[in-house]
Every structure is written in C-alpha cells, then in structure tokens.
Write a protein that holds these residues in place. Structure first.
Motif, PDB file in Angstrom:
ATOM      1  N   ALA A 136      85.808 -38.162  -1.614  1.00 55.79           N
ATOM      2  CA  ALA A 136      85.130 -37.021  -2.231  1.00 55.79           C
ATOM      3  C   ALA A 136      83.990 -37.472  -3.111  1.00 55.79           C
ATOM      4  N   VAL A 137      84.189 -38.569  -3.856  1.00 54.39           N
ATOM      5  CA  VAL A 137      83.132 -39.101  -4.708  1.00 54.39           C
ATOM      6  C   VAL A 137      81.963 -39.555  -3.870  1.00 54.39           C
ATOM      7  N   LYS A 138      82.251 -40.251  -2.774  1.00 53.28           N
ATOM      8  CA  LYS A 138      81.166 -40.730  -1.898  1.00 53.28           C
ATOM      9  C   LYS A 138      80.409 -39.548  -1.290  1.00 53.28           C
ATOM     10  N   VAL A 139      81.173 -38.531  -0.849  1.00 52.31           N
ATOM     11  CA  VAL A 139      80.526 -37.347  -0.257  1.00 52.31           C
ATOM     12  C   VAL A 139      79.693 -36.630  -1.306  1.00 52.31           C
ATOM     13  N   THR A 140      80.265 -36.516  -2.540  1.00 51.50           N
ATOM     14  CA  THR A 140      79.540 -35.848  -3.616  1.00 51.50           C
ATOM     15  C   THR A 140      78.271 -36.607  -3.949  1.00 51.50           C
ATOM     16  N   GLN A 141      78.382 -37.947  -4.001  1.00 55.23           N
ATOM     17  CA  GLN A 141      77.191 -38.759  -4.276  1.00 55.23           C
ATOM     18  C   GLN A 141      76.124 -38.539  -3.205  1.00 55.23           C
ATOM     19  N   THR A 142      76.605 -38.499  -1.977  1.00 53.56           N
ATOM     20  CA  THR A 142      75.652 -38.321  -0.880  1.00 53.56           C
ATOM     21  C   THR A 142      75.012 -36.935  -0.963  1.00 53.56           C
ATOM     22  N   VAL A 143      75.834 -35.888  -1.207  1.00 49.24           N
ATOM     23  CA  VAL A 143      75.317 -34.515  -1.271  1.00 49.24           C
ATOM     24  C   VAL A 143      74.362 -34.368  -2.456  1.00 49.24           C
ATOM     25  N   LEU A 144      74.770 -34.914  -3.607  1.00 49.06           N
ATOM     26  CA  LEU A 144      73.920 -34.806  -4.779  1.00 49.06           C
ATOM     27  C   LEU A 144      72.620 -35.583  -4.609  1.00 49.06           C
ATOM     28  N   THR A 147      70.509 -33.349  -2.439  1.00 44.36           N
ATOM     29  CA  THR A 147      70.159 -32.003  -2.879  1.00 44.36           C
ATOM     30  C   THR A 147      69.581 -31.928  -4.278  1.00 44.36           C
ATOM     31  N   ASP A 153      68.106 -32.481 -12.201  1.00 43.06           N
ATOM     32  CA  ASP A 153      68.931 -33.449 -12.905  1.00 43.06           C
ATOM     33  C   ASP A 153      68.823 -33.210 -14.410  1.00 43.06           C
TER      34      ASP A 153
END
Length: 173
Positions: A136-144, A147, A153
């Motif tokens: 989830a952290v990796k996906v969140t990092q990728t999404v953030l 986007t 920021d």
C-alpha cells in the motif's frame, strides 16, 4: 564207653564233692549273685524306661514344633498372599497414575501444538499485513508521485501543520 562217675559208691568220687561244693557255694552266695543280677537288670530296665520317657518327651516336643512350623508356614503363606494382593493393587494404582500422567502430557502437548499453530497463524497474518502495508505504501508513493505536484504538496503540508494542534489535543485526551 561208660561214664565212670556213675559207677560204684558216689561219695568216693570227685564229681560228687565238686557238686556238693557248688551247691554249698550257691547256698551261701547264690542269693547275693541273684540279687546282683536282679539289680543289674533293674538298672537296665530303669535306663530303658528313662530312654523311653525321654523319647516320648522328645516326640511331644517334636509334634509341638511341627504344629508350630505348620502354623508359621500357614501364616507365611497368608502373608505372601496379602503381599501379592497389595502388589497387585499397587500395580493397578501405578498403572492408573501413569495413564493419567500420559493423558495429561498428551493434553499439554496438544495445547502446546495448538499454541504453536496459533502463533504461526498470527505470524502469518502479521507477515501478510506487513506485506499489504508495504504494498500500500509503494502504491501510495507511486500514486502520489504521479498525481501530486509541488503546489498541491505545499497546500497539503500547510493543512497538516494547521491541523497539528487539534490532533495533538485529541491524542492527549
């Protein structure tokens, strides 16, 4: 052949006088000899009676000893039976105790196995959660990263700073 002592006048012969001498001797000393022989026979009879009495006494003692030995033998047999019964009861008690110990040990092992299984399940769940969090952290990092830009920021950081006092009060309460 004829015997000479029986021929002629008898008192002229030596055999007659020997016979008379023996008869006189027996008349004087015969009673003493007979009494001595009877005394010896009485002593022998008394000795035999004493030996018989002693034998009867010994026989009575031997019979008493036999009865005593038979009673002790019967008591020993009874005691041996009691000991065997006691040993059998003790063996049964020990077997029951060992069975109870074995069952308790089996229950403890089963409980330990269940605890190990539960610990393994918990470790697996924790591992899966950690993997999910990491993903989830990796996906969140990728999404953030894809986007959120620098202007967005700054807005998020300013909003987090302004919400910080309120969040700290919630945690303190």
């Amino acid at each position: 052949m004829e015997y000479e002592a029986l021929q002629g006048v008898i008192w002229t012969k030596g055999t007659f006088w020997v016979t008379v001498a023996v008869l006189i001797f027996l008349a004087f000393f015969g009673g003493k000899i007979i009494r001595a022989i009877i005394g010896m026979l009485d002593q022998r009879s008394n000795a035999i009676q004493h030996a018989l009495d002693e034998a009867a006494r010994l026989r009575t003692e031997a019979e008493a000893m036999l009865r005593d030995a038979e009673a002790r033998r019967a008591a020993a047999i009874e005691q041996a039976k009691d000991m065997l019964d006691l040993a059998a009861r003790e063996a049964e008690r020990l077997a029951a105790e060992l069975l109870a110990d074995a069952q308790a040990a089996a229950r403890r092992r089963e409980k330990m196995a269940q605890e190990r299984i539960a610990a393994a399940e918990a470790a697996a769940v924790t591992e899966v959660r950690n993997a999910a969090v990491s993903l989830a952290v990796k996906v969140t990092q990728t999404v953030l990263a894809e986007t959120v830009d620098a202007a967005h920021d700054e807005t998020l950081i300013d909003q987090a700073i302004s919400d910080l006092p309120r969040t700290l009060r919630k945690q303190a309460a």
